[in-house]
Design a protein around this motif. Sequence first.
Motif, short mmCIF file in Angstrom:
data_model
loop_
_atom_site.label_atom_id
_atom_site.label_comp_id
_atom_site.label_asym_id
_atom_site.label_seq_id
_atom_site.Cartn_x
_atom_site.Cartn_y
_atom_site.Cartn_z
N ILE A 125 6.51 9.13 -3.03
CA ILE A 125 6.10 7.75 -3.29
C ILE A 125 5.84 7.08 -2.03
CG2 ILE A 125 5.16 5.76 -4.55
CD1 ILE A 125 6.17 6.41 -7.29
N ARG A 126 4.89 7.34 -0.79
CA ARG A 126 5.47 6.59 0.94
C ARG A 126 4.97 5.91 0.38
NH1 ARG A 126 2.76 6.90 5.75
NH2 ARG A 126 0.71 8.32 4.25
N ILE A 127 5.39 4.53 0.91
CA ILE A 127 4.80 2.81 1.51
C ILE A 127 4.49 3.49 3.20
CG2 ILE A 127 5.84 0.48 2.07
CD1 ILE A 127 8.17 1.16 -0.26
N VAL A 128 2.79 2.98 3.22
CA VAL A 128 2.35 2.99 4.09
C VAL A 128 2.38 1.16 4.47
CG1 VAL A 128 0.38 2.53 5.21
CG2 VAL A 128 0.21 4.27 2.97
N ARG A 129 2.74 0.86 4.28
CA ARG A 129 2.84 -0.54 4.46
C ARG A 129 2.70 -2.06 3.99
NH1 ARG A 129 -2.35 -4.36 5.32
NH2 ARG A 129 -3.83 -3.55 4.59
N GLU B 182 0.85 -1.39 -0.18
CA GLU B 182 0.22 -0.58 0.19
C GLU B 182 1.48 1.17 -0.15
OE1 GLU B 182 -3.30 2.74 2.60
OE2 GLU B 182 -3.00 0.53 3.34
N VAL B 183 0.38 1.93 -0.67
CA VAL B 183 1.86 3.27 -1.04
C VAL B 183 0.55 4.56 -1.23
CG1 VAL B 183 3.68 2.63 -2.58
CG2 VAL B 183 0.94 3.75 -3.48
N SER B 184 0.77 6.10 -0.59
CA SER B 184 0.39 7.01 -0.62
C SER B 184 1.07 7.64 -1.89
CB SER B 184 0.16 7.72 1.19
OG SER B 184 -0.30 8.80 0.63
N LEU B 185 0.51 8.31 -2.41
CA LEU B 185 1.32 10.00 -3.23
C LEU B 185 0.89 11.49 -2.55
CD1 LEU B 185 -0.05 8.46 -6.61
CD2 LEU B 185 2.01 7.53 -5.56
N GLU B 186 1.44 11.44 -2.32
CA GLU B 186 2.41 12.66 -1.37
C GLU B 186 2.97 13.97 -2.19
OE1 GLU B 186 3.31 12.59 2.10
OE2 GLU B 186 1.34 11.12 2.81
N ALA B 187 2.54 15.32 -2.56
CA ALA B 187 3.22 16.15 -3.60
C ALA B 187 3.78 17.24 -2.76
CB ALA B 187 2.57 16.26 -4.40
N GLY B 188 5.04 18.09 -3.01
CA GLY B 188 6.00 18.70 -2.34
C GLY B 188 7.11 18.86 -3.10
N ASN B 189 6.89 20.97 -3.19
CA ASN B 189 8.47 21.59 -4.36
C ASN B 189 8.06 21.00 -5.95
OD1 ASN B 189 8.89 22.75 -1.98
ND2 ASN B 189 10.11 20.99 -1.69
#
Length: 243
Positions: free
Chosen positions: A126-130, A114-121
């Motif tokens: 791509i953050r691995i949640v679990r 499971e991943v979460s796609l987050e943005a900045g700059n």
Amino acid sequence: MTHRTRNMIFATLALASAAGCSGEPAVLVGRVSPSAAALMQPSSATAGKNTLAASGADHLRIRINDEPRDVRLGSDLSFTVQELPTGDVTISIDAGGIEGSVTIKDVGSREMIEVSLEAGNGRLSIRIVRRDRTHHDGMHVAPPGPVVISGHHQEVFLDAGRYDGLTISGHHVRVVGAGHSCNPADRSTITGNVSVSGHHVELIDVDVAGRYQVSGHHVRAFATCGHDGMDTGERDDDDRDDD
């Protein structure tokens, strides 16, 4: 024995004697965060806070070890990618012009990532949640008829077709629908309601034409092809090891 009876009986068994699905590939699920969605396309005035504008980006361009995949987002910004290879897997994602990549080591058969796609700059993170490597007892179920899952620690694979309903009372259950394309004929569709009283339940690529009736906690559905997912959120007792 009819297909209807078979589905109700087989999916209700503990499945200890069912043939294992050790050859099933891994699967990637995730959601686009509101911050990333805002960079992909400004929300319309009438759109919900987690909904992309009707004229905005509604898909992700993903490369899995350099193999291109075009993945449509669900209306809740969730998505699924089935048939991930095993071993080291590099995932590159272009979300409406913002890009990011991650390498996941030692992906195993039937693992869910499971991943979460987050943005900045201006970049996509791509953050691995679990990573869930649990191998439950598993089986395939073919339509038609309702599917009833009462055993615990189950993994049920729905073939493409239309099912009358889905009832889950067992804990730690994962239901994976057919996800080869967005053609309705290639999808697993629940034409009736989905009733979930079990805890720690995940639905992946299961299209629901009826309604969700959920009383269990930590029940999550990851959708694609424009369909709705859902997430009951986490509660204080989510780490409890239910029977």
